[in-house]
Design a protein around this motif. Sequence first.
Motif, short mmCIF file in Angstrom:
data_model
loop_
_atom_site.label_atom_id
_atom_site.label_comp_id
_atom_site.label_asym_id
_atom_site.label_seq_id
_atom_site.Cartn_x
_atom_site.Cartn_y
_atom_site.Cartn_z
N SER A 81 -76.07 30.88 -0.87
CA SER A 81 -74.51 30.82 -1.27
C SER A 81 -74.27 29.51 -1.26
N SER A 82 -72.90 29.04 -2.26
CA SER A 82 -72.50 27.36 -1.47
C SER A 82 -71.82 27.79 -0.78
N LEU A 83 -70.99 28.84 0.02
CA LEU A 83 -69.94 28.65 1.35
C LEU A 83 -71.56 28.76 2.86
N GLU A 84 -72.67 29.57 2.05
CA GLU A 84 -73.76 29.02 3.22
C GLU A 84 -73.99 28.29 3.39
N ALA A 142 -67.41 34.56 -5.14
CA ALA A 142 -66.15 35.87 -4.77
C ALA A 142 -66.01 35.60 -3.02
N ASP A 143 -67.10 34.61 -2.30
CA ASP A 143 -66.84 34.03 -1.43
C ASP A 143 -66.17 34.07 -0.13
N VAL A 144 -64.91 32.75 -1.33
CA VAL A 144 -63.71 32.67 -1.08
C VAL A 144 -62.67 32.66 -1.49
N HIS A 145 -61.10 33.02 -1.14
CA HIS A 145 -60.38 33.69 -1.88
C HIS A 145 -59.93 32.37 -2.79
N PRO A 146 -59.87 33.29 -4.20
CA PRO A 146 -59.64 32.26 -5.36
C PRO A 146 -58.38 31.67 -5.30
N ASP A 147 -56.99 31.76 -4.17
CA ASP A 147 -55.91 31.23 -4.82
C ASP A 147 -55.70 30.27 -3.22
N ILE A 148 -56.37 29.64 -2.19
CA ILE A 148 -56.97 28.93 -1.29
C ILE A 148 -56.87 27.44 -2.05
N ASP A 149 -56.02 26.50 -1.55
CA ASP A 149 -55.52 25.33 -1.88
C ASP A 149 -57.04 24.65 -1.30
N VAL A 150 -57.79 24.63 -2.43
CA VAL A 150 -59.64 23.67 -1.62
C VAL A 150 -59.36 22.55 -1.33
N ASP A 151 -58.13 21.46 -1.56
CA ASP A 151 -58.28 20.28 -2.08
C ASP A 151 -58.26 20.27 -0.50
N SER A 152 -56.94 20.53 -0.11
CA SER A 152 -57.28 20.64 1.74
C SER A 152 -57.29 21.89 3.21
N VAL A 153 -58.07 22.87 2.58
CA VAL A 153 -59.32 23.39 2.62
C VAL A 153 -60.51 22.53 3.21
N ALA A 154 -61.05 22.05 2.18
CA ALA A 154 -61.77 20.73 2.71
C ALA A 154 -61.66 19.34 3.55
N HIS A 155 -60.47 18.99 3.45
CA HIS A 155 -59.96 18.21 4.53
C HIS A 155 -59.50 18.45 5.93
N ILE A 156 -58.83 20.06 5.73
CA ILE A 156 -58.91 20.82 7.13
C ILE A 156 -60.51 20.46 7.49
N ILE A 189 -63.39 31.38 8.49
CA ILE A 189 -63.68 32.41 7.58
C ILE A 189 -62.83 33.23 7.43
N ARG A 190 -62.24 33.75 9.11
CA ARG A 190 -61.14 34.47 9.20
C ARG A 190 -59.89 34.01 8.14
N GLY A 191 -59.79 33.12 7.86
CA GLY A 191 -58.39 32.76 7.07
C GLY A 191 -58.39 32.37 4.82
N MET A 192 -59.76 32.44 4.91
CA MET A 192 -60.28 32.25 3.65
C MET A 192 -61.43 32.88 3.17
N VAL A 193 -62.33 34.10 3.52
CA VAL A 193 -63.75 35.06 3.06
C VAL A 193 -62.31 36.15 3.02
N VAL A 195 -62.55 40.10 3.33
CA VAL A 195 -62.18 40.85 4.48
C VAL A 195 -63.72 41.37 4.06
N THR A 196 -64.28 42.05 2.89
CA THR A 196 -65.43 42.27 2.55
C THR A 196 -66.82 41.81 3.03
N ARG A 197 -66.76 40.29 2.63
CA ARG A 197 -67.89 39.56 2.52
C ARG A 197 -67.79 38.24 3.92
N ARG A 198 -66.73 39.26 5.08
CA ARG A 198 -66.26 38.14 6.58
C ARG A 198 -67.58 38.63 7.60
N PRO A 199 -68.14 39.84 7.98
CA PRO A 199 -69.31 40.36 8.43
C PRO A 199 -70.08 39.16 8.39
N ARG A 200 -70.77 39.42 7.20
CA ARG A 200 -71.94 38.05 6.52
C ARG A 200 -71.74 37.29 7.54
#
Length: 215
Positions: A81-84, A142-156, A189-193, A195-200
């Motif tokens: 997956s892209s996140l992995e 659907a591995d990351v919340h759709p409402d996150i600010d992708v640019d900000s997360v990438a920077h961080i 992960i706890r901030g952007m994934v 809940v159902t996909r966090r354990p993976r």
Amino acid sequence: MARQLRAEQTRATIVSVAADLFDRHGYESTSLSEIVAHAEVTKGALYFHFAAKEDLAHAIMEMQSRTFRRLASDLDGRDYSSLEALMRLTFGMARVYKEGPVLRAGMRLAIAGISVRPPLPHPFTEWREIATSRLLNAVQQADVHPDIDVDSVAHILVSSVVGTCVVGGTLEPAVRQPRRLAEMWYIRIRGMVPVTRRPRYLTLASRLARQTVTA
């Protein structure tokens, strides 16, 4: 042919020695005379390949960029997956950072504000663009919340990875860095994934940390 091979080997030796010295002592504190002495080459041999110290810095940053792109390309051809893939890329960077001086020197050069010559992008810009692309795909998967600010997360994320390598490399043994990187991922992960996909992905972070230590 033999002369060309010797020239290539000499150039590789000079770059490797320069990267080691830049990593250990810093760019400004390293002289060309020191590089010549440690590489055991003549000044003529050095100037044949590099007209100035800035050329050596650029060569190291080019190698750093190629290494990063190769790591990313190798992961693209696999069924991740892209996140992995993004997580594996950061741990791959940590492994290369631990194993050799080029990535460490390149990162130190980037932090020191050494200018990058076009068309080579600044390494942090290149890494942030890769992270942004992977995160956008992760949102679609659907591995990351759709409402996150992708640019900000990438920077961080890039800032966190760089900080983990630099701060950890200064304060702790290198073997500790994969664990620190996993801890950074636990927070992300706890901030952007969802809940159902966090354990993976939490499990993946732990596994990648163990694999990086034993690699």
